[in-house]
Structure formats: C-alpha cells, structure tokens
Design a protein around this motif. Structure first.
Motif: not given
Length: 482
Positions: A12-17, A309-317
């Motif tokens: 789910f989260f890797f999909f957003f990355i 685009n700032n949400y990307i940091y949460a998805f990476i973590l």
C-alpha cells in the motif's frame, strides 16, 4: 495472517512511492517537452511604484548585506518604497535603525516597521506591511538573499498581461560547497527550481511563490484574500488561492537570486519541519477547494501532486521499517515468492529520481562531463540525507495532519561571520534518540541481509543506515563545535 498483513501494508505505502515517482517523471517529461518555450515580455517604458518588503527576525549577521543589495538596485529612488518588517527582539533592530537612517539620508524612502508582537509570524508581518504599502507591485526578499542590481529591471517585464499576478525567480546559492549538507540541499533545490517550477510554468500548471525573490502584483494579493497565517507555508497557500481565482504566474529561471544555504543540521531540520508541516497544512486547507474549481484535469492532478509531495517522507519511513520483517519473511517462507519480484519497481523508482536530478544538474552545469561528475558525487549524499531526515520529517507530517500549532522557527544565517550562533541553543543529543534507535534497527537489518545474502534488501537498508548515521554524526559534530 501477520505475514499477509505486512505484505499488504508494505504494498500500500510502496504504491504511493511509485505514484510520486511517476509524477516526477511526468514533470520531467513536461519540462523537456517545453524547455525551449520563452516567456513573453513587455518593454518597460515606465517605472511603476514598487514596494520592497523585507521580513526580518533576529538577523544581525546578514541584515547589512541584504540592505546593501537593495540600495544598489538599478531603479529610480522616487519609484521605490522599502519596508523593513522587523519583528526582532535582539540587537538587529538597532542595526536596522542605523542603516535605514543612512539610506534615508541618501534619498531612499525606507520604513522600519516594528510590531508589538509576532502575531502570524512572517505572514502577519507581510500582511501588516501590505496595509501600509503604496506600491503597485510588491517585491519580497528574505534576510539571507541578495537582490541583484538588475532584479527589478529584469523581472518586471514578465508582467506581460494584466492577469499575471506573480513572477518568481530562481534561487541561487552562495555556499553550495561548504559541506556535504549544503551539497545535498543544493541538488534538491536545483531540481525543484530547474525542473519543477519551470516544467509546471511552461506546461500551464500551478506553480508556487517560494517565499522570497519574487514580485507580486498588489491587487493579486488583495484579490486572493491577503496573507493568512493558518499554515506555516503562507507562500504556497497564497499561491494556490490566487491561481484558483484565475491569476497566472510566471517563472524566470534565467534570473537567479543567490541565497545562503544553512550549514547546520539544526537549521536544516527546523527549515524542513516548517516547509513540510506547512505543506501538509496547506494540502488540508486547499485540496478540496482545488478539485471544486473549474480547471483542467491535468492542472488538478499536477496541483495535487505538489500539495501532497511532502507525504513521501512518511511513506519512505514506513516502507523501510516494514521491509525488515518482509526480508525475514522472504527468506524464511516460499509461500509469497511471486510477491518478491518487486525489485524491478525499486530500481525504476531510483532510476526516475536519478534521471530527475541528473537533468537538473545538466541544465545547470551545461556540460555533460561536469554533470556526470556532479551526479556521481552529489546524488548519493542527497539520497542519504533524505533517508536520514525521514523520521524528523514524518513527525512534521503527523503534526500537520493533527492540526497541532507550532511556532514559525527562523533558520539561522551567518553570512561570513564566524561568531558563535547565540540564536540556536546547543542541540540536546537526547533529541536524536529515535534516529539512534533507527540506526541500530537498520544496522541489525544490514547484518541480517548479509546473513541471508539478500543483496536487494541489503542496499535499501544500508541507505537507511547511512542516512541515520549521517544525521547522528552531524548532530554530534555540531554540538562538539558549539
């Protein structure tokens, strides 16, 4: 069930990355397809009245440099109004009073505007100044920027139509080679200003005022509702409100306004926190309004990408944390073998980011060999710093989502001064306990990767390990040097 849950969450989260990376690719393609477009300009036959706003808070090291650059502008003095919007509570105010007195004696119209409190922080200071401004146009410079002598002469012709409400220039850098930290910032900011801003502007999509080194039409600010202080990114907020009202923005990458990059980890962290939390606050405030506007679908999609685009940091973590049990699951069970053909997606994500940064560097350096040398040396550190900042930036995201109010923390600037930074307290190493625990987590993950000979996950975990290790090193080094 636990294994399946981990896989679903990770997917789910890797999909957003992947989605974010595809958005970057779309912007890169838009930039390349439109890079030869030229902004229309008009001949500057008359000199309109300009108000220059300088929002200041405790800037004793750089205020003289800023005011010197403003006083050297090639523009008629009788058409120039300067507002020093001073919220300082230290000796900066005395320095300002001394310099403004000298400039008045030289014939400048300059006001030293003090407020009783910092209500609304920078947005409050700008709005207060706006009510007093007499200019048809409002130019804004932060304290760490230097206005080039021809800034106004070169920028004003880009107001080629009555509906152009703002013209933004590109940020340059005074100290990009000062440290690895400043080099990482340089590559990130150059990618934004060379690819993002130019691609969006020439593609006909929304762009944002970057808080400084730009000029607004005063009527545009007023029509959009003025500066509002309910987010920490008042520049992004006003930009979108204005463009949703039908105003158009121009971007001028050929006009470069140099500024100082923060060289301390504490300064970078406070700056990133403000940008990211403010971006999340602005996305909450404006996303629904954006989609209700009568705009082309592509404008809404690219606008949403910028707001989110700032949400990307949460998805990476989150994906990095989940990747450790995922690695163990992969090497202990054959039940989900098909799922683990994910390495291609990871390579594509890294390749898109690499191409994005390389294109920005190539456009900046002009020569391919110089760009290759720069990307080889700078790209890895930029990735490592992004990984290391992922926890701190995720906290900013969560506070933005929760609506938790936080102060507008200034970014310390030093110019050439070697004086001790008395604005910034020594960083308590206890603040970095989460990064230390994450460093240990990914150290153990790297050992497990070696044990399993799982080199795909190992590279991922080494990047995270290096990121948190870099943050810890900078924190220790900064404290030792204070």
């Amino acid at each position: 069930m636990l294994a399946l849950g981990i896989i679903i969450l990770y997917s789910f989260f890797f999909f957003f990355i992947i989605l974010f990376s595809l958005g970057q690719l779309a912007l890169l393609i838009t930039f390349l397809a439109n890079r030869n477009k030229v902004n229309p300009k008009i001949q500057l036959e008359t000199f309109p009245l300009i108000t220059i706003q300088l929002p200041i808070y405790n800037e004793r090291f750089v205020i003289k440099r800023l005011l010197d650059s403003i006083s050297n502008l090639n523009y008629p003095k009788d058409k120039l109004e300067i507002q020093v919007l001073d919220d300082s509570n230290d000796d900066t105010s005395a320095i300002i009073e001394q310099i403004t007195g000298k400039l008045r004696a030289l014939g400048f119209t300059i006001s030293h505007i003090k407020r009783e409190n910092r209500t609304g922080f920078k947005a409050g200071a700008l709005q207060n100044g706006l009510t007093l401004a007499t200019g048809e146009y409002i130019a804004i410079f932060d304290a760490d920027f230097i206005a080039g002598p021809d800034f106004l002469i070169n920028t004003l012709p880009h107001f080629s139509h009555d509906k152009i409400g703002m013209v933004q220039t590109r940020w340059g850098h005074i100290n990009p080679r000062e440290s690895w930290l400043t080099r990482a910032q340089e590559i990130g900011l150059n990618s934004h200003f060379i690819i993002d801003q130019d691609g969006r502007a020439k593609g006909g999509y929304f762009i944002s005022f970057n808080g400084t080194a730009g000029i607004w039409r005063k009527s545009c600010i007023e029509n959009a509702g003025g500066w509002e202080a309910d987010t920490l990114t008042e520049d992004l907020d006003l930009s979108y409100r204005a463009q949703m009202k039908g105003w158009r923005f121009n971007y001028c990458p050929e006009i470069i306004s140099p500024a100082e990059l923060p060289n301390l980890l504490s300064a970078v962290r406070s700056q990133q926190f403000r940008w990211i939390k403010g971006g999340v606050e602005t996305s909450k405030k404006l996303m629904v309004r954006l989609w209700k506007c009568k705009l082309p679908l592509s404008t809404k999609l690219f606008g949403s990408l910028q707001l989110l685009n700032n949400y990307i940091y949460a998805f990476i973590l989150i994906t990095s944390l989940l990747s450790v049990p995922l690695m163990i699951l992969k090497n202990k069970s054959t039940e989900f073998d098909q799922f683990f053909n994910w390495s291609t997606s990871l390579i594509i994500v890294l390749l898109i980011n690499f191409l994005y940064c390389f294109t920005a560097i190539l456009m900046d350096k002009k020569k391919a060999i110089d760009a290759i040398i720069e990307i080889i040396s700078a790209f890895p550190i930029a990735i490592v710093v992004s990984m290391g900042m992922s926890y701190h930036n995720t906290i900013a995201i969560l506070k933005g989502i929760q609506g938790q109010k936080t102060a507008f923390i200034r970014t310390p600037k030093f110019s050439e001064s070697k004086e001790e930074n008395h604005y910034s307290k020594k960083q308590r190493l206890g603040k970095f306990i989460p990064e230390f625990l994450l460093f240990i987590y990914f150290f153990l993950a790297a050992l497990a990767g070696l044990y399993f000979k799982d080199f795909g996950f190992l590279i991922y975990h080494l990047l995270m390990l290096s990121g948190f290790g870099f943050v810890l090193f900078c924190a220790y080094d900064e404290r030792s040097g204070q």
